[in-house]
Design an enzyme around this catalytic site. Structure first.
Site, mmCIF file in Angstrom:
data_model
loop_
_atom_site.group_PDB
_atom_site.id
_atom_site.type_symbol
_atom_site.label_atom_id
_atom_site.label_comp_id
_atom_site.label_asym_id
_atom_site.label_seq_id
_atom_site.Cartn_x
_atom_site.Cartn_y
_atom_site.Cartn_z
ATOM 1 N N GLY A 62 -12.172 77.170 54.041
ATOM 2 C CA GLY A 62 -11.687 75.837 53.679
ATOM 3 C C GLY A 62 -10.204 75.871 53.381
ATOM 4 N N ALA B 42 -8.389 76.157 50.571
ATOM 5 C CA ALA B 42 -7.854 77.185 49.670
ATOM 6 C C ALA B 42 -7.790 78.533 50.386
ATOM 7 C CB ALA B 42 -8.707 77.276 48.410
ATOM 8 N N SER C 226 -15.515 73.120 57.212
ATOM 9 C CA SER C 226 -15.630 73.431 55.786
ATOM 10 C C SER C 226 -15.628 72.147 54.977
ATOM 11 C CB SER C 226 -14.459 74.303 55.344
ATOM 12 O OG SER C 226 -14.416 75.483 56.113
ATOM 13 N N GLY D 184 -7.493 61.364 48.341
ATOM 14 C CA GLY D 184 -6.102 61.739 48.198
ATOM 15 C C GLY D 184 -5.849 63.047 47.495
ATOM 16 N N HIS E 120 -19.740 62.352 40.183
ATOM 17 C CA HIS E 120 -18.868 61.320 40.758
ATOM 18 C C HIS E 120 -19.535 59.963 40.581
ATOM 19 C CE1 HIS E 120 -16.363 59.081 43.537
ATOM 20 N NE2 HIS E 120 -15.583 60.116 43.671
ATOM 21 N N ARG F 174 -11.958 52.322 44.180
ATOM 22 C CA ARG F 174 -11.627 51.704 42.899
ATOM 23 C C ARG F 174 -10.113 51.740 42.677
ATOM 24 N NH1 ARG F 174 -14.159 55.263 39.291
ATOM 25 N NH2 ARG F 174 -14.758 56.512 41.073
ATOM 26 N N GLU G 174 -12.029 75.556 44.492
ATOM 27 C CA GLU G 174 -13.174 75.171 43.657
ATOM 28 C C GLU G 174 -14.010 76.374 43.227
ATOM 29 O OE1 GLU G 174 -15.502 71.996 45.319
ATOM 30 O OE2 GLU G 174 -16.897 71.938 43.639
ATOM 31 N N SER H 9 -8.216 68.199 42.815
ATOM 32 C CA SER H 9 -8.817 69.404 43.405
ATOM 33 C C SER H 9 -8.324 69.627 44.826
ATOM 34 C CB SER H 9 -10.335 69.306 43.412
ATOM 35 O OG SER H 9 -10.739 68.213 44.195
#
Lengths: 647, 249
Positions: free
Chosen positions: A16, A18, A44, A52, A260, A276, A397, A413
């Site tokens: 991924g 990272a 991934s 964002g 979430h 939101r 993560e 994150s």
């Protein structure tokens, strides 16, 4: 056919953002890098991040005056003071660079449109004149728990765009990627990691990869909540499992699990917080906008832990929409208009159309809070170096670095993946340059034999026994119902007992299929015990922490307790030991003193010590818990007090 | 929200292609499974239910199950589609599933799209070509938001392989860039951050393995789960190729 043993300078586990950003840093320094990934890297779970990436560029009117200190304040408050404040500071300062670097690599960030723009802010449609001199710079959107608009975005597919840009760079650099490959065991000699044993998910073969440095970047462990997660099916936490199995590398804050607010009901597919942020409302069954009563200041944009609790409470109060799948609430985006929904929130529009057959421009979206993010993970120092094990690093993560503490802010994150990837990758490159491969091949081949033996054992079991999928489903039910948004001692004790029983069941489980090759049932069975162990330490850690902090909410201990619990949970559990060992270290040096977050409850139990007393010997105490020395001394990047002019 | 409840659920029949190349005793064949339909049942839910309750050896790929990772392309009644977002309520009583063609078979419905797409990216050098090193001190280079949105339009490809599987040319010419490859090229071609000029691009795309290999059947355009405007992409590539050809003379 793969040899039994291969070697590389740097082994990255996880393809991924990272892991790949880390790989780029190490490869650019001239090291030989190999990435192992469960799936082709572009599949991934980073690709599923929508809304964002937080970075204080301050480019639009609603972001004016933003800076890294404001971002720092938001991040530490969001963490409910559980974060390591030096790491939060490093992150906030590096995030703008990382975001701009992604622009350099090709991410098509949404840009500022100079002139008149129409936004929905706190329920009102407003017109704002964006400055012409900022036309074409990276645009921001609002997100929860932030003082300014700060989230940089590419429609609602920010993670996808970032991952493709970073993966393109990985390919340009010619970095070796072995996809459909799973790391199943670390190769180590008790205090030094030398790579990992991998299992090929095409053939089922095991092979050892010896490496001077190993980086775990396998993402979160949301699948211990079964189907009650927004996470992909591949987020089973195996990176954390292989680290924990060493018995000496601690996992940090495993009880800190984010829910979430807006997962699509009933499939639990993520609907971004950007909805939101862009002005969407939460409504109950009477179409009442309850968040305005609950949080008059931040409304729908309080932090995720706070919004999820209000939602859960609303449904407990009988204000949810009842369905055969359980209750849900509504997300209302109708007032944003179809033009906005089909551009800036395009992926949300498509998900609603494809998975529940509705048009969010005209209809309400059924949503419920669901497991989303793992604040906990492999405990590392600010260089990304794991506690107690030289040569082992973690990022993203999978790591508990720990900038999120007990609640991560939306957009932090995704930014962490590339910021940590840059920093940890550099430290890995330095580490590798100063070391040579000095491991006996027998150590690596023994680890390979152990891993292959586990698979053979599963295939040898016969007779009646529980199914691995039934055990997984039971684990998910226990975790969501008893280690969820509202927790209490009785239910957590039950959860620990239930997971313990499932661990015993796992040892008796029998495969229905013994087909050669990767064997999907065997592949899952090999992960099941590790997942149960993660579930166990999550539930047990939650039981032991008798306070409420961030996403960890105890109905029987509803206050944050800075007198006794301003610390980080560490847990170690050797693969063959009966029980885990818990310990607690200071969160780190404190710069911003604990206080009110600006949303949620203002009641708490105050610290007994002064900040000075708390900070005294803080680094020495962390070292006792296994923190290894960093390249720069601890605290060197605190910028103590830099936030003071902004409070 | 559609309601999908009915008194007696539909009995669905899944005819699934089976072959495990790792098993010397396995031979390609079709196998049938039956399942009661449930509300909002997708092929993701259906296939997992079959694997967990009827046949644990069944191989298929899912990851995000929300139509963004591109893992689950498969042939659904002869048409390439993402399994996760295909709802059984849109399908007849008999559902026939095959692996995507063109890509190497891993087992049953699972195919190796990763290797194919990495080769495509390497061949077309689908990354930003620039002599400028990244300057960490500098403000980002500006870009008009309309242009950013135009680039984003092509960037949305999730490399699921549905277009490639549907493409008559990609099925017979392994060197053809395929719809996804051509889309990727167009995405970088319109990006001002990429320093390659029309003449460089001409060498990449103006040939039988590139845009002139396309014979215009446009199945790709019809099956793309992200609804990429592939018709416009090819028109753009042809136009740019012709302009480069004239410029060369």
């Amino acid at each position: 056919m793969t040899a039994e043993l291969i070697s590389t300078d740097v082994l990255i586990i996880g393809g991924g953002l990272a892991g790949e950003r880390c790989a780029i840093e190490a490869a650019a320094a001239g090291h030989d890098v190999m990435i192992l990934s469960l799936v082709p890297p572009r599949r991934s779970h980073s690709c599923a991040a929508q809304g964002g990436m937080q970075a204080a560029l301050g480019n639009c009117v609603k972001a004016e005056g933003d800076n890294t200190s404001l971002h720092f304040l938001d991040t530490v408050r969001g963490s409910d003071w559980g974060a390591d404040q030096e790491v939060a500071r490093i992150f906030c300062e590096e995030a703008p660079v990382a975001v701009r670097e992604l622009a350099h690599l090709g991410v098509p960030w949404t840009r500022v449109r100079g002139g008149k723009n129409s936004y929905v802010i706190k329920g009102e449609r407003v017109e704002i004149e964006e400055r012409m001199e900022n036309d074409g710079l990276i645009m921001h959107r609002d997100f929860g728990g932030t003082a300014k608009w700060r989230a940089c975005y590419a429609a609602a597919a920010t993670g996808h765009a970032a991952l493709y840009a970073v993966d393109s760079e990985v390919i340009r650099l010619g970095i070796t990627v072995r996809d459909r490959t799973e790391a199943v065991e670390l190769i180590h000699d008790g205090d030094r990691c030398w790579g990992a044993v991998a299992r090929c998910l095409r053939t089922g073969n095991h092979f050892a990869v010896v490496a001077k440095a190993t980086v775990i970047a396998t993402g979160g462990y949301g699948r211990i909540y079964g189907q009650y997660t927004t996470n992909a099916t591949i987020n089973e936490g195996m990176g954390a499992v292989i680290a924990m199995n060493t018995g000496i590398v601690p996992l940090g804050n495993m009880e800190a699990v984010q829910f979430h607010p807006t997962a699509l009901a009933p499939s639990n597919i993520l609907i971004t917080e950007g909805c939101r942020g862009d002005g969407g409302y939460l409504l109950d069954k009477d179409l009442h906008r309850f968040m305005v009563d609950a949080e008059p200041e931040k409304q729908e944009l309080a932090s995720r832990d706070v919004v999820s609790r209000h939602m859960k409470q609303r449904m407990r109060d009988g204000k949810g929409v009842e369905t055969p799948y359980g209750p849900h609430l509504w997300l209302d985006l109708r007032h944003l208009g179809e033009a906005h929904l089909t551009t800036k929130l395009r992926e949300v529009f498509e998900i609603c159309r494809d998975f529940v057959g509705l048009n969010p421009a005209h209809e309400l979206i059924p949503v419920q809070p669901t497991q989303h993010y793992s604040m906990g993970g492999i405990r590392v120092n600010k260089d990304g170096q794991a506690y107690n094990m030289a040569g082992l690093f973690a990022a993203g993560e999978a790591a508990c670095w720990d900038m999120h503490g007990f609640n991560r802010l939306g957009g932090n994150s995704l930014a962490e993946t590339v910021v940590a990837g840059r920093i940890v990758g550099k430290k890995v490159a330095e580490f590798v340059a100063a070391t040579s491969l000095d491991v006996r091949t027998t150590v690596a081949l023994e680890a390979r034999r152990t891993a292959a033996g586990r698979a053979a054992n599963w295939l040898q079991r016969t007779g009646p026994g529980p199914s691995v999928y039934a055990i997984r489903n039971a684990m998910g039910e226990t975790m969501m119902s008893k280690v969820g948004i509202f927790r209490n001692g009785d239910e957590l004790e039950q959860a620990v007992a239930e997971i313990s029983a499932l661990l015993a069941d796992c040892d008796k489980a029998v495969l229905q299929s013994k087909v050669p090759g990767m064997n999907p049932e065997l592949s899952f069975a090999l992960r099941l015990k590790g997942m149960l162990r993660l579930a166990f330490v999550t539930a047990n850690g939650a039981l032991l922490r008798t306070e409420s902090r961030g996403a960890h909410y105890r109905s029987d201990y509803p206050l944050r307790n800075d007198a006794e619990w301003l610390n980080r949970t560490l847990v170690r559990w050797a693969g063959d030991a009966a029980e885990p060992v818990f310990s607690y270290e200071p969160v780190g040096e404190i710069d911003l003193p604990p206080g009110h977050r600006g949303y949620g409850s203002d009641e708490r139990i105050e610290m007994r010590d002064t900040i000075e007393q708390y900070n005294e010997n803080v680094y020495a105490r962390q070292a006792q818990h296994g923190r290894l020395d960093t390249v720069e001394p601890p605290g060197s990047r605190m910028h103590r007090g830099a936030w003071k002019e902004y409070v | 929200m559609k309601t999908q409840e009915s008194a007696t659920p539909r009995r669905l029949s899944f005819e699934i292609f089976r072959y495990n190349p790792e098993d010397p005793e396995s031979v390609p064949h079709m196998q049938t499974y039956e399942l009661d339909e449930a509300p909002y049942m997708s092929l993701y839910l259906a296939l997992n239910q079959i694997r967990e309750t009827q046949d644990p050896s069944l191989q298929f790929d899912f990851a995000c199950r929300s139509a963004i990772c591109g893992s689950c392309g498969m042939m659904v009644n002869g048409r390439p589609a993402l399994g996760c977002r295909t709802l059984t309520s849109d399908l007849p009583d008999v559902v026939r599933l095959h692996p995507l063609p063109v890509f190497k078979l891993i087992g049953d419905l699972s195919v190796d799209t990763g290797t194919w797409f990495r080769e495509m990216v390497e061949k077309s050098e689908a990354w930003i070509h620039t002599e400028q090193p990244f300057d960490p001190e500098a403000t980002e280079a500006r870009m008009d938001d309309d242009l950013a949105q135009a680039i984003y339009e092509g960037e949305r490809c999730i490399e699921c392989g549905c277009c490639v599987a549907s493409c008559g040319v990609a099925n017979v010419n392994k060197d053809f860039f395929g719809p996804a490859g051509l889309n990727r090229i167009a995405r970088f071609m319109m990006d001002p951050r990429d320093a390659r000029n029309d003449s460089d691009w001409f060498e990449v795309v103006a040939n039988a393995d590139g845009v002139f290999g396309c014979i215009g059947m446009m199945a790709c355009h019809d099956v793309c789960p992200k609804e990429l405007p592939l018709l416009e992409v090819y028109a753009y590539l042809r136009r740019k190729s012709l302009a480069a050809a004239f410029a060369k003379r």
